[in-house]
Design a protein around this motif. Sequence first.
Motif, PDB file in Angstrom:
ATOM      1  N   GLY A   1      41.076  34.198  62.232  1.00  7.20           N
ATOM      2  CA  GLY A   1      40.358  34.703  63.398  1.00  7.20           C
ATOM      3  C   GLY A   1      40.910  34.269  64.743  1.00  7.20           C
ATOM      4  O   GLY A   1      40.211  34.334  65.742  1.00  7.20           O
ATOM      5  N   ALA A   2      42.157  33.825  64.769  1.00  2.00           N
ATOM      6  CA  ALA A   2      42.778  33.434  66.051  1.00  2.00           C
ATOM      7  C   ALA A   2      43.606  34.608  66.547  1.00  2.00           C
ATOM      8  O   ALA A   2      44.687  34.865  66.052  1.00  2.00           O
ATOM      9  N   GLY A   3      43.097  35.340  67.522  1.00  2.00           N
ATOM     10  CA  GLY A   3      43.760  36.555  67.986  1.00  2.00           C
ATOM     11  C   GLY A   3      44.684  36.360  69.155  1.00  2.00           C
ATOM     12  O   GLY A   3      44.744  37.204  70.043  1.00  2.00           O
ATOM     13  N   MET A   4      45.431  35.255  69.212  1.00  2.00           N
ATOM     14  CA  MET A   4      46.280  34.981  70.371  1.00  2.00           C
ATOM     15  C   MET A   4      47.321  36.045  70.607  1.00  2.00           C
ATOM     16  O   MET A   4      47.713  36.285  71.732  1.00  2.00           O
ATOM     17  N   VAL A   5      47.775  36.688  69.562  1.00  2.00           N
ATOM     18  CA  VAL A   5      48.826  37.672  69.735  1.00  2.00           C
ATOM     19  C   VAL A   5      48.296  39.007  70.234  1.00  2.00           C
ATOM     20  O   VAL A   5      49.068  39.861  70.624  1.00  2.00           O
ATOM     21  N   ASP A   6      46.986  39.165  70.244  1.00  2.00           N
ATOM     22  CA  ASP A   6      46.417  40.404  70.765  1.00  2.00           C
ATOM     23  C   ASP A   6      46.726  40.572  72.248  1.00  2.00           C
ATOM     24  O   ASP A   6      46.966  41.656  72.723  1.00  2.00           O
ATOM     25  N   GLY A   7      46.711  39.473  72.978  1.00  2.00           N
ATOM     26  CA  GLY A   7      46.960  39.537  74.408  1.00  2.00           C
ATOM     27  C   GLY A   7      48.411  39.356  74.767  1.00  2.00           C
ATOM     28  O   GLY A   7      48.863  39.815  75.788  1.00  2.00           O
TER      29      GLY A   7
ATOM     30  N   THR B   1      42.497  29.934  73.943  1.00  2.00           N
ATOM     31  CA  THR B   1      41.060  30.015  73.686  1.00  2.00           C
ATOM     32  C   THR B   1      40.666  28.909  72.715  1.00  2.00           C
ATOM     33  O   THR B   1      41.517  28.290  72.062  1.00  2.00           O
ATOM     34  N   GLU B   2      39.391  28.685  72.573  1.00  2.00           N
ATOM     35  CA  GLU B   2      38.912  27.672  71.630  1.00  2.00           C
ATOM     36  C   GLU B   2      39.309  28.026  70.196  1.00  2.00           C
ATOM     37  O   GLU B   2      39.730  27.157  69.428  1.00  2.00           O
ATOM     38  N   ALA B   3      39.207  29.305  69.823  1.00  2.00           N
ATOM     39  CA  ALA B   3      39.602  29.734  68.476  1.00  2.00           C
ATOM     40  C   ALA B   3      41.088  29.492  68.236  1.00  2.00           C
ATOM     41  O   ALA B   3      41.491  29.055  67.149  1.00  2.00           O
ATOM     42  N   GLU B   4      41.905  29.758  69.235  1.00  2.00           N
ATOM     43  CA  GLU B   4      43.344  29.530  69.113  1.00  2.00           C
ATOM     44  C   GLU B   4      43.652  28.044  68.965  1.00  2.00           C
ATOM     45  O   GLU B   4      44.443  27.638  68.116  1.00  2.00           O
ATOM     46  N   ARG B   5      43.000  27.225  69.775  1.00  2.00           N
ATOM     47  CA  ARG B   5      43.205  25.771  69.687  1.00  2.00           C
ATOM     48  C   ARG B   5      42.777  25.245  68.325  1.00  2.00           C
ATOM     49  O   ARG B   5      43.463  24.407  67.739  1.00  2.00           O
ATOM     50  N   ASP B   6      41.657  25.723  67.821  1.00  2.00           N
ATOM     51  CA  ASP B   6      41.182  25.286  66.496  1.00  2.00           C
ATOM     52  C   ASP B   6      42.178  25.668  65.408  1.00  2.00           C
ATOM     53  O   ASP B   6      42.464  24.878  64.513  1.00  2.00           O
ATOM     54  N   PHE B   7      42.698  26.890  65.471  1.00  2.00           N
ATOM     55  CA  PHE B   7      43.680  27.331  64.481  1.00  2.00           C
ATOM     56  C   PHE B   7      44.939  26.479  64.555  1.00  2.00           C
ATOM     57  O   PHE B   7      45.433  25.972  63.545  1.00  2.00           O
ATOM     58  N   LEU B   8      45.482  26.312  65.745  1.00  2.00           N
ATOM     59  CA  LEU B   8      46.717  25.539  65.919  1.00  2.00           C
ATOM     60  C   LEU B   8      46.537  24.083  65.499  1.00  2.00           C
ATOM     61  O   LEU B   8      47.450  23.475  64.934  1.00  2.00           O
ATOM     62  N   ALA B   9      45.362  23.522  65.755  1.00  2.00           N
ATOM     63  CA  ALA B   9      45.099  22.121  65.394  1.00  2.00           C
ATOM     64  C   ALA B   9      45.248  21.897  63.895  1.00  2.00           C
ATOM     65  O   ALA B   9      45.639  20.809  63.465  1.00  2.00           O
ATOM     66  N   GLY B  10      44.985  22.908  63.101  1.00  2.00           N
ATOM     67  CA  GLY B  10      45.119  22.783  61.663  1.00  2.00           C
ATOM     68  C   GLY B  10      46.550  22.650  61.183  1.00  2.00           C
ATOM     69  O   GLY B  10      46.805  22.230  60.059  1.00  2.00           O
ATOM     70  N   TRP B  11      47.510  22.956  62.044  1.00  2.00           N
ATOM     71  CA  TRP B  11      48.920  22.896  61.686  1.00  2.00           C
ATOM     72  C   TRP B  11      49.668  21.807  62.452  1.00  2.00           C
ATOM     73  O   TRP B  11      50.875  21.768  62.484  1.00  2.00           O
ATOM     74  N   ARG B  12      48.908  20.876  63.068  1.00  2.00           N
ATOM     75  CA  ARG B  12      49.537  19.807  63.825  1.00  2.00           C
ATOM     76  C   ARG B  12      50.170  18.760  62.920  1.00  2.00           C
ATOM     77  O   ARG B  12      49.642  18.457  61.858  1.00  2.00           O
TER      78      ARG B  12
END
Length: 144
Positions: free
Chosen positions: A46-52, A126-137
């Motif tokens: 649900g991280a739509g960073m590439v939409d924008g 966005t918060e959703a993007e940060r949450d997604f990326l944090a999982g791959w840190r």
Amino acid sequence: MGVYYASVWPRWSDMDAYRHVNHAQTVTLLEEARLQLIYGEGARHGAGMVDGGLVVAKLEVVYNAPLFVNGEPFRVGLTITRMRVADFTIHQEVHCGPSENDKIGVVADVTLAPYDLVNERPRRLTEAERDFLAGWRSGSEESV
């Protein structure tokens, strides 16, 4: 999670006269691996960073060994090493073959920035993007 593993297939046209992947084509393979993480896994979470939009702000590539075209994919490990308000850095390690035991031929760090295509300017994660990326840190990440 920590490390995401992508498989990228070199194309015949990626090869140079020495039968290894040309340095410029390696950058394309790195991009293909990143897109698997960002588009594929990102969409599933649900991280739509590439939409924008997402732009490359910085790219560093170190070529340690040639990547030979031999009909097998390359294994690429990706981790997030830095996450800031308006950009993040992905560390990539390209193995010379499909196995984790194959030596690492290429190491890259790419800084990506989310981009607002409508207003033509960078934007914050966005918060959703940060949450997604944090999982791959990785364990040595830097966050701001």
